[in-house]
Motif scaffolding. Structure first.
Motif, PDB file in Angstrom:
ATOM      1  N   HIS A  54      36.794  27.109  99.359  1.00  0.00           N
ATOM      2  CA  HIS A  54      36.720  28.131  98.313  1.00  0.00           C
ATOM      3  C   HIS A  54      35.243  28.336  97.965  1.00  0.00           C
ATOM      4  O   HIS A  54      34.512  27.360  97.796  1.00  0.00           O
ATOM      5  CB  HIS A  54      37.440  27.666  97.054  1.00  0.00           C
ATOM      6  N   ILE A  55      34.834  29.568  97.805  1.00  0.00           N
ATOM      7  CA  ILE A  55      33.441  29.868  97.482  1.00  0.00           C
ATOM      8  C   ILE A  55      33.390  30.506  96.094  1.00  0.00           C
ATOM      9  O   ILE A  55      34.141  31.441  95.798  1.00  0.00           O
ATOM     10  CB  ILE A  55      32.820  30.780  98.553  1.00  0.00           C
ATOM     11  N   PHE A  56      32.510  29.963  95.251  1.00  0.00           N
ATOM     12  CA  PHE A  56      32.394  30.368  93.847  1.00  0.00           C
ATOM     13  C   PHE A  56      30.950  30.705  93.493  1.00  0.00           C
ATOM     14  O   PHE A  56      30.014  30.276  94.167  1.00  0.00           O
ATOM     15  CB  PHE A  56      32.828  29.220  92.931  1.00  0.00           C
ATOM     16  N   ASP A  57      30.799  31.402  92.367  1.00  0.00           N
ATOM     17  CA  ASP A  57      29.471  31.678  91.829  1.00  0.00           C
ATOM     18  C   ASP A  57      28.799  30.407  91.320  1.00  0.00           C
ATOM     19  O   ASP A  57      27.594  30.238  91.467  1.00  0.00           O
ATOM     20  CB  ASP A  57      29.548  32.694  90.688  1.00  0.00           C
ATOM     21  N   THR A  58      29.586  29.505  90.693  1.00  0.00           N
ATOM     22  CA  THR A  58      29.010  28.289  90.117  1.00  0.00           C
ATOM     23  C   THR A  58      29.932  27.091  90.360  1.00  0.00           C
ATOM     24  O   THR A  58      31.145  27.258  90.566  1.00  0.00           O
ATOM     25  CB  THR A  58      28.817  28.416  88.585  1.00  0.00           C
TER      26      THR A  58
END
Length: 95
Positions: A54-58
């Motif tokens: 999963h790729i997130f901003d923070t």
């Protein structure tokens, strides 16, 4: 550019790869549309395991996702019968 990754690794039986792929497809759009800071998700399939990247901003957004209804009551519930062991969860920040 992504700032944080949430990696969930699940041991599964190789015969369940198709079922896992179906669950991934079912929840992929909900993850991106509903989860704060989510930008992308990838399903990596290995021999006897899968990884959800999963790729997130923070990193905080990644950590918060682990407490959501979508993760706990939908995704994990759907995967529960396919898991051989407890999922391994790691969060990585991009510096």
């Amino acid at each position: 550019m992504a700032k944080a990754y949430l990696q969930v690794t699940l041991k599964i039986n190789n015969s369940d790869k198709g079922a896992v792929s179906g669950i991934y497809e079912k929840f992929r759009d909900s993850f991106i549309d509903q989860i704060k800071g989510a930008t992308s998700i990838e399903l990596l399939i290995g021999d006897g395991y899968i990884q959800l990247l999963h790729i997130f901003d923070t990193a905080e957004d990644a950590q918060a996702f682990l407490s959501t209804e979508l993760y706990n009551n939908n995704i994990l519930f759907a995967l529960k019968s396919l898991m051989v062991d407890t999922p391994r969860v790691s969060i990585y920040s991009v510096l």
